[in-house]
Design an enzyme around this catalytic site. Structure first.
Site, PDB file in Angstrom:
ATOM      1  N   SER A 185      10.911  18.869   2.626  1.00  0.00           N
ATOM      2  CA  SER A 185      11.207  18.241   1.341  1.00  0.00           C
ATOM      3  C   SER A 185      10.373  18.928   0.287  1.00  0.00           C
ATOM      4  O   SER A 185       9.355  19.554   0.595  1.00  0.00           O
ATOM      5  CB  SER A 185      10.844  16.752   1.389  1.00  0.00           C
ATOM      6  OG  SER A 185      10.929  16.159   0.106  1.00  0.00           O
TER       7      SER A 185
ATOM      8  N   TYR B  63       5.466   9.522   3.595  1.00  0.00           N
ATOM      9  CA  TYR B  63       6.512  10.541   3.686  1.00  0.00           C
ATOM     10  C   TYR B  63       5.960  11.906   3.281  1.00  0.00           C
ATOM     11  O   TYR B  63       6.170  12.905   3.972  1.00  0.00           O
ATOM     12  CB  TYR B  63       7.673  10.131   2.778  1.00  0.00           C
ATOM     13  CG  TYR B  63       8.838  11.089   2.742  1.00  0.00           C
ATOM     14  CD1 TYR B  63       9.733  11.169   3.801  1.00  0.00           C
ATOM     15  CD2 TYR B  63       9.064  11.894   1.625  1.00  0.00           C
ATOM     16  CE1 TYR B  63      10.822  12.032   3.765  1.00  0.00           C
ATOM     17  CE2 TYR B  63      10.142  12.755   1.570  1.00  0.00           C
ATOM     18  CZ  TYR B  63      11.022  12.819   2.645  1.00  0.00           C
ATOM     19  OH  TYR B  63      12.091  13.681   2.594  1.00  0.00           O
TER      20      TYR B  63
END
Length: 264
Positions: A141, A154
């Site tokens: 990401s 995350y």
């Protein structure tokens, strides 16, 4: 540039979103594809939507069950007798402030996003080494390059993936093994709806930034180009990609920009 057409590819997290779109694109390129996820019925739906169904094999798997990584890898290899590319795509996101997040949520984010991916990678690594070839493609990401509120666990897991796979690339370049890290920005998938909140429950609603993200199909086309070029990293998204360069050259400016953002 190495064409991906006709390769044997294993995709985790293939039941929806990026993994699903990628399956359809690789199916058009006549790849042999092993698709994995927890939801067997959704994997069957994806297979039924493919053109060359005989080239699609379903392997049900929960990436967080790291003790199953070796046996699932053996099944995957035996399916077509070979795997050229492992696409580590399975993962789960988060939407909660640090102070509101139970430590069990942080653990689950690490188990799914980091340890599950590492376990699967380590399970197939000896096969790649023995063959003298192999390509690890890991979907991380932009949050693996810089942080943003509501995504602490995350971000931590995605940053960890970068550390692990950068070292894997260094240690096994001599074995002709390639590592590509794919860093999505906002992609119009259900990632926000499925994100964990502070108590571990699912958010169950989308956010504006995700809804306005690029389509999984467009993302997959760019991702395949990066794979074929053997890129070390690829940043795929819209203006949010600039955060990578702000972090590198103007970290304090990035800090201010993110704090002013309305993105949650």
């Amino acid at each position: 540039m190495a064409r991906i057409d006709g390769k044997t590819i294993w995709i985790t997290g293939a039941s929806s979103g990026i993994g699903e779109a990628l399956t359809y694109l690789l199916d058009e390129k006549k790849c042999k594809i092993i698709i994995s996820a927890r939801r067997l019925n959704e994997l069957q739906r994806v297979k039924n939507n493919c053109i060359n169904k005989e080239n699609i094999s379903i392997l049900e798997m929960d990436i967080a069950m790291i003790d199953m990584a070796k046996s699932k890898t053996s099944e995957a290899i035996n399916t077509f007798g070979n795997i050229d590319i492992l696409i580590n795509n399975a993962g789960i996101s988060q939407r909660s402030l640090i102070i509101d997040t139970d430590i069990s949520v942080d653990k689950k984010l690490m188990d799914v996003n980091y340890l599950g991916t590492v376990a699967l990678t380590k399970a197939i690594l000896p096969f790649f080494v023995e063959n003298g070839s192999g390509h690890f493609v890991t979907v991380t990401s932009l949050m693996g390059k810089f942080g943003s509120p509501y995504r602490s666990g995350y971000c931590g897991a995605k940053h960890a993936l970068h550390g692990f796979f950068d070292v894997l690339r260094m240690e096994h370049e001599k074995d002709s093994i390639v590592v590509t890290l794919i860093c999505p920005g906002f992609i119009n998938t259900d990632v926000a709806k499925n994100a964990l909140t502070g108590d571990g429950s699912v958010q169950e609603k989308n956010d504006t930034a995700t809804a306005n993200g690029i389509s999984p199909k467009s993302f997959s086309i760019k991702m395949v180009k990066a794979i074929e070029k053997n890129k070390h990293e690829a940043y795929i998204g819209q203006k949010e990609k600039m955060g990578v360069y702000l972090k590198r050259f103007f970290p304090k400016l990035l800090h201010r920009v993110v704090l002013k953002s309305t993105v949650k």
